[in-house]
Motif scaffolding. Sequence first.
Motif, PDB file in Angstrom:
ATOM      1  N   LYS A 123       0.837  -1.212   0.000  1.00  0.00           N
ATOM      2  CA  LYS A 123       0.000   0.000   0.000  1.00  0.00           C
ATOM      3  C   LYS A 123       0.869   1.259   0.000  1.00  0.00           C
ATOM      4  CE  LYS A 123      -3.713   2.362   2.498  1.00  0.00           C
ATOM      5  NZ  LYS A 123      -4.623   2.321   3.671  1.00  0.00           N
ATOM      6  N   ALA A 124       1.952   1.242   0.783  1.00  0.00           N
ATOM      7  CA  ALA A 124       2.836   2.410   0.857  1.00  0.00           C
ATOM      8  C   ALA A 124       3.563   2.630  -0.470  1.00  0.00           C
ATOM      9  CB  ALA A 124       3.842   2.235   1.994  1.00  0.00           C
TER      10      ALA A 124
ATOM     11  N   GLU B  78       2.394   1.725  -3.446  1.00  0.00           N
ATOM     12  CA  GLU B  78       1.389   2.224  -4.392  1.00  0.00           C
ATOM     13  C   GLU B  78       1.078   3.698  -4.152  1.00  0.00           C
ATOM     14  OE1 GLU B  78      -1.750  -0.623  -3.937  1.00  0.00           O
ATOM     15  OE2 GLU B  78      -0.893  -1.978  -5.440  1.00  0.00           O
ATOM     16  N   ASN B  79       1.102   4.118  -2.896  1.00  0.00           N
ATOM     17  CA  ASN B  79       0.916   5.544  -2.592  1.00  0.00           C
ATOM     18  C   ASN B  79       2.069   6.370  -3.159  1.00  0.00           C
ATOM     19  OD1 ASN B  79      -1.477   5.090  -1.241  1.00  0.00           O
ATOM     20  ND2 ASN B  79      -0.540   5.071   0.786  1.00  0.00           N
TER      21      ASN B  79
ATOM     22  N   SER C 223       1.589   6.661  -6.887  1.00  0.00           N
ATOM     23  CA  SER C 223       0.533   7.632  -7.177  1.00  0.00           C
ATOM     24  C   SER C 223       1.014   9.062  -7.005  1.00  0.00           C
ATOM     25  CB  SER C 223      -0.678   7.387  -6.267  1.00  0.00           C
ATOM     26  OG  SER C 223      -1.247   6.116  -6.512  1.00  0.00           O
TER      27      SER C 223
ATOM     28  N   ASP D 127       5.140   3.063   5.868  1.00  0.00           N
ATOM     29  CA  ASP D 127       5.453   4.371   5.289  1.00  0.00           C
ATOM     30  C   ASP D 127       6.925   4.714   5.518  1.00  0.00           C
ATOM     31  OD1 ASP D 127       2.840   4.771   4.430  1.00  0.00           O
ATOM     32  OD2 ASP D 127       2.251   5.750   6.290  1.00  0.00           O
TER      33      ASP D 127
END
Length: 380
Positions: free
Chosen positions: A21-22, A24-25, A28, A353
């Motif tokens: 998720k981190a 992919e952030n 983005s 993160d």
Amino acid sequence: MKITIVAGARPNFMKIAPIIKAIENAISAGHKVSYRLVHTGQHYDKKMSGNFFEELGIPEPHANLEAGGGSQAEQTASIMTRFEKELESNKPDVVVVVGDVTSTMACAITAKKLCVDVAHVEGGIRSGDMTMPEEINRIVTDSITDHFFTTSEVANQNLRANGVSPDKIHFVGNTMIDTLLSNMDRLKDPEICVNGERLKEKSYFTLTLHRPANVDEEGQLKTMMEAIIDGTNDFPVIFPVHPRTAKILEGLHIEHERLCLVEPLSYLEFNHLVKNSKGVITDSGGITEETTVMGVPCLTLRNNTERPETITLGTNELVGTDPTNLKPYLDKLLKGDWKKGGIVPLWDGKAADRIVEKLLKIYNIVPSPTVPILEPIPSA
């Protein structure tokens, strides 16, 4: 920067979900980073693997090595030969391995032999028990790792004592706790009934057993189960049975009206069970971390632990593998005298993160002005 993330067994999945998720952030936000998720297939049972991907929002792996079972040596060899082909076809800048399972060690060795950097998430933890396959996996992996993402100051100290340069040690927190905290409002009641009645909050114990010291010898397992049933008074004991334990239990014919054996639960179901337990009796390391964060009393049936912060700061106590040790701890819990526990530093849901931010810096990925800068990573 190209990252390959390795997952192979159930404990890995909770640790990789927030890292993905981190990443992919970061993508983005405009960072020049990509990743490949490689599932080694070490755990291939649906309950032990598949539904974790679905529940935790982990994307389908880019590659599944389908290494399967076999002995420790057979599984290691299968993973290494298949992962070698994967890396030769898709060579990354860094391979990220997590935890301490066979896949962790096998993929770290394979990467280093192909001159690819290795980053170990959960590096530096030690039990001191060389009878544990996981301890060997930790030591071998850390002996060749380039960057260590650690969960505690104890892990930092272990690495420094082994001569690891401080600039390779990155104290970031615990990605498994990232996953737990982000899913607390999604926990799912497994709807287990005992004697026709649904479980009530704090009215039962949760039990897990899978380590060889507790389950491989039938006499030891039988005596331990009897001690658990005897020490839990009138409380039901809910036992999601690990496949290796199920095979041994079959021949023991252990039955009791308060003992409820169930199939392995999904991540969301199991943590709902744990969160609402009177207490947890286990020989798992990861569960001791989750109980610490949820404030649930935990009794660990081991003689050592690689997670001492769950004892010094958390709700865990080390009972040992002698069944006669268990009752005094259970008596203390049932009297309401169990310690409350506290907050472990950096177990705050932001470990992934910090990991990704550090990787971007290590591999000179220029920050985008749109990406928020986290608080500085504490010095190891």
